[in-house]
Enzyme design. Structure first.
Site, short mmCIF file in Angstrom:
data_model
loop_
_atom_site.label_atom_id
_atom_site.label_comp_id
_atom_site.label_asym_id
_atom_site.label_seq_id
_atom_site.Cartn_x
_atom_site.Cartn_y
_atom_site.Cartn_z
N ASP A 62 -6.77 -5.70 13.59
CA ASP A 62 -6.47 -4.39 13.10
C ASP A 62 -7.16 -3.25 13.01
O ASP A 62 -8.35 -3.36 13.58
CB ASP A 62 -5.72 -4.92 11.68
CG ASP A 62 -6.86 -5.74 10.70
OD1 ASP A 62 -8.19 -5.88 11.27
OD2 ASP A 62 -6.41 -6.15 9.70
N ASN A 128 -4.33 -11.59 -1.67
CA ASN A 128 -2.89 -11.63 -1.97
C ASN A 128 -2.34 -12.74 -0.69
O ASN A 128 -1.13 -12.65 -0.46
CB ASN A 128 -1.97 -10.14 -1.80
CG ASN A 128 -2.36 -9.47 -0.53
OD1 ASN A 128 -3.11 -9.97 0.50
ND2 ASN A 128 -1.99 -8.33 -0.56
N HIS A 130 -2.81 -11.84 2.71
CA HIS A 130 -2.47 -11.34 3.83
C HIS A 130 -3.40 -11.82 4.93
O HIS A 130 -4.42 -12.53 4.90
CB HIS A 130 -2.56 -9.82 3.77
CG HIS A 130 -3.87 -9.14 3.58
ND1 HIS A 130 -3.98 -8.26 2.61
CD2 HIS A 130 -5.11 -9.30 4.28
CE1 HIS A 130 -5.15 -7.64 2.95
NE2 HIS A 130 -5.82 -8.47 3.64
N GLU A 135 1.11 -7.76 4.87
CA GLU A 135 0.90 -7.76 3.54
C GLU A 135 2.17 -8.86 3.24
O GLU A 135 3.25 -8.95 4.15
CB GLU A 135 1.30 -6.49 2.77
CG GLU A 135 0.23 -5.30 3.17
CD GLU A 135 -1.11 -5.86 2.28
OE1 GLU A 135 -1.48 -6.90 1.96
OE2 GLU A 135 -1.92 -4.93 2.06
#
Ligand code: GLP
Length: 235
Positions: A62, A128, A130, A135
């Site tokens: 990313d 979370n 990811h 996400e």
């Protein structure tokens, strides 16, 4: 999914380095790489090793939208500093954060992945759950796309920036499908903040609300984690 408990990041990197050597001996040519603090020690040990990467390709997960490669917060800059300048690959791909045409950049990066199938993908994990910047709620069929970062991710990553307003709100990310296409995967998780995400990833329901749970569908995943990150797993 195999879980290997380690004392700390140094031991975790050692375990990962051995796995990497095995994959290279089996002919691995392309590594999928990650940023974040979790793989840093692994990159250090790679640099210190006598491994030669001059015939290998790397493809990163990313990049922030809007950050250029000379911005110290960009993932390209991070990779240059942490690995590429000291252990050069034949070629190293990341999304171009400042591409003028974002849609064309998404297409280009999907093509990069089609041309360079990943033999071993390195992952960290967000608080979370990811992976990359996928996400919660991201489709398991997703390929490279532009992500709107969750507020919790922006807050978690603000530690690397002078102020929270400087954290980009979007990123290019490989999709979950791209990650699952890797032949093998190593995920590093350290610290209590990752415990809940790891418990869900290993023992929870496979659900798009926890992106890393998609890894249960992959047949060669090794999770390298410390006892804090494993603290919510049922024995
Ligand atoms: C970022 C990256 C992820 C990384 C995560 C965890 O959001 N996009 O690829 O896994 O942070 O980072 P850390 O390893 O610093 O906890």
């Amino acid at each position: 999914m195999k879980v290997i408990r380690v004392e700390n990041q140094v031991e975790g990197a050692k375990v990962a380095l051995e796995l990497l050597k095995e994959k290279l001996a089996q002919g691995a040519k392309t590594l999928g790489l990650a940023t974040g603090s979790s793989p840093i020690e692994f990159y250090k040990q790679i640099i210190a090793s006598d491994l030669d990467f001059s015939e290998l390709t790397s493809v990163n997960l990313d990049e922030y939208v809007g950050l250029s490669e000379d911005n110290p917060q960009s993932y390209r800059y991070f990779m240059n500093e942490q690995l590429f300048h000291k252990k050069p690959f034949k070629e190293s791909f990341l999304p171009n954060g400042v591409a003028e045409d974002a849609e064309a950049e998404v297409e280009r990066y999907n093509q990069v992945l089609a041309d360079h199938p990943i033999d071993l993908q390195i992952l960290g994990i967000g608080i979370n759950g990811h992976i990359g910047f996928n996400e919660p709620g991201t489709s398991f069929d997703s390929t490279v796309h532009i992500v709107d970062l969750e507020q919790s991710t922006i807050e978690a990553n603000a530690r690397f920036f002078d102020k929270i307003e400087d954290v980009p709100t979007q990123a290019f990310s490989m999709g979950i499908r791209n990650i699952l296409d890797a032949k093998s995967i190593i995920l590093f998780a350290y610290g209590a903040s990752k415990a809940q995400a790891i418990a869900g990833t290993v023992q929870g329901e496979v659900t798009e609300s926890l992106p890393a749970s998609a890894l249960q569908r992959h047949e060669d995943v090794v999770i390298i984690a410390d006892k804090e990150a494993l603290s919510l797993l049922d024995a």
